[in-house]
Design an enzyme around this catalytic site. Structure first.
Site, PDB file in Angstrom:
ATOM      1  N   HIS A 116       0.822  -1.216   0.000  1.00  0.00           N
ATOM      2  CA  HIS A 116       0.000   0.000   0.000  1.00  0.00           C
ATOM      3  C   HIS A 116       0.861   1.274   0.000  1.00  0.00           C
ATOM      4  CE1 HIS A 116      -3.547  -2.362   0.448  1.00  0.00           C
ATOM      5  NE2 HIS A 116      -3.258  -2.776   1.665  1.00  0.00           N
ATOM      6  N   ASP A 167      -2.788 -10.645  -2.437  1.00  0.00           N
ATOM      7  CA  ASP A 167      -3.288 -10.199  -1.141  1.00  0.00           C
ATOM      8  C   ASP A 167      -4.795  -9.953  -1.219  1.00  0.00           C
ATOM      9  OD1 ASP A 167      -1.972  -8.821   1.534  1.00  0.00           O
ATOM     10  OD2 ASP A 167      -3.814  -7.816   0.944  1.00  0.00           O
ATOM     11  N   HIS A 220      -6.274  -7.349  -0.211  1.00  0.00           N
ATOM     12  CA  HIS A 220      -6.450  -5.952  -0.581  1.00  0.00           C
ATOM     13  C   HIS A 220      -5.644  -5.623  -1.843  1.00  0.00           C
ATOM     14  CE1 HIS A 220      -6.890  -6.226   3.856  1.00  0.00           C
ATOM     15  NE2 HIS A 220      -7.917  -5.425   3.646  1.00  0.00           N
ATOM     16  N   ASP A 256      -4.244 -12.948   3.781  1.00  0.00           N
ATOM     17  CA  ASP A 256      -5.472 -12.443   4.391  1.00  0.00           C
ATOM     18  C   ASP A 256      -6.712 -12.703   3.541  1.00  0.00           C
ATOM     19  OD1 ASP A 256      -4.330 -10.703   2.591  1.00  0.00           O
ATOM     20  OD2 ASP A 256      -4.569  -8.915   3.811  1.00  0.00           O
TER      21      ASP A 256
END
Length: 339
Positions: A158, A193, A195, A282
């Site tokens: 990120h 991931d 996200h 995740d």
């Protein structure tokens, strides 16, 4: 699998982060790295600490003004009257504004995309050590090894060139990809991931030499919200070198693997001769973020699909949060990847 990890990475230990207007315990805690390390050790993987710190590799991806902020922000912040012990921005410029503030309060808003990247006094050492793991893994692959795994924590995908966000400060996957570019004309980053890897996308969005592929939960109703949609394909020289494959919330193994197959076709057609895998765990059904429903066997199959590319590969740990199955999911992925 050769693994790189340093206990220095455990020094970053934020207690809280702001979510939905309330302070909550921060899930990006040292214990998640400890759980992954213990699982790797039990499975027989070789774990070494990286040697030294290569600021040149970091500076090849990140803006110097941002690096200076990371190095000085905590001291300057805590010198302010009434300041907290943790750097957390309370103002964000809409569109980044036209000027660059001298105040550390303004700089925090400029360089931190959200309130999920708290910066403590010991954070910088851990952040640099995390990047060092990615650098060590990329170096090993550049020296001719087929693959290496960097247990990076805090994570990185990120983080933009000049902005932290979502628990991330330095973009470890981007640093590794940029290093691979010194030997490979075309490199691909495949992000699995939960996200979207918005920082990674942002770093390479205008470049045609690094393909970014991301399979993730649909950001229409999920972090990072503003990036990761299917119509984001790159711009300028990077047009066509970005592929987002958002999935409906709750999607399981079959949907994830189908999307990944599309992404790997793109990697092959792009002509990448080396890859970076931004490995999030995740997407697991039992992860605290509960966005997707991938199983342990799903991670094994994801690893196998990536391993079948048979390209020089740097595996970089991104998300994956404390649950009983966290370490097993990593071991399953690596077993699938190694065939």
């Amino acid at each position: 699998m050769q693994v790189y990890f340093s206990d220095v990475q455990l020094r970053h230990a934020p207690r809280e982060f702001l979510v939905r207007g309330q302070w909550k315990p921060c899930p990006e805690k040292p214990e998640r790295a400890t759980a992954l390390k213990e699982a790797l050790h039990a499975a027989g993987h070789r774990i070494e600490a990286p040697e030294g710190s290569d600021r040149t590799a970091i500076a090849a991806v990140h803006d110097q003004r941002y690096l200076t902020f990371l190095e000085t922000a905590h001291r300057r912040w805590t010198d302010l009257p009434g300041a907290s012990e943790t750097v957390v921005p309370n103002i964000h410029p809409n569109g980044r504004g036209l000027g660059y503030p001298h105040s550390v309060v303004g700089q925090a808003g400029y360089h931190m995309a959200d309130t999920a990247c708290p910066l403590d006094g010991d954070s910088l050492d851990a952040i640099l050590a995390s990047a060092d793991c990615a650098i060590a893994a990329a170096t090993r692959v550049l020296q001719g090894k087929s693959s290496a795994y960097a247990l990076c924590r805090p994570p990185g995908h990120h983080a933009f060139a000049d902005m932290a966000g979502g628990f991330c400060f330095l973009n470890n996957s981007a640093i590794a990809a940029q290093m691979l570019r010194t030997r490979h004309e075309r490199v691909a980053i495949v992000d699995v991931d939960l996200h979207h890897g918005n920082g990674t996308q942002g770093i390479f969005y205008h470049r045609g030499d690094v393909l970014t592929v991301s399979v993730h939960a649909d950001p229409s109703n999920f972090y990072p919200f503003f990036w990761g949609h299917a119509n984001e394909a790159g711009e300028g020289e990077g047009e066509g070198a970005n592929l987002n494959l958002p999935l409906p919330l709750g999607s399981g193994d079959a949907a994830f693997l189908d999307a990944l197959e599309l992404g790997l076709r793109k990697v092959k057609s792009f002509g990448a001769s080396a890859i970076v895998v931004a490995l999030g765990l995740d997407a697991f059904a039992g992860d605290p973020f509960a966005g997707l429903a991938v199983t342990e066997e799903g991670f094994r199959n994801i690893g196998a699909a990536l391993g079948k590319l048979a390209l020089p590969s740097v595996l970089v740990q991104e998300g994956g949060y404390l649950c009983p199955e966290l370490g097993r999911n990593l071991v399953a992925f690596l077993a699938g990847f190694e065939g």
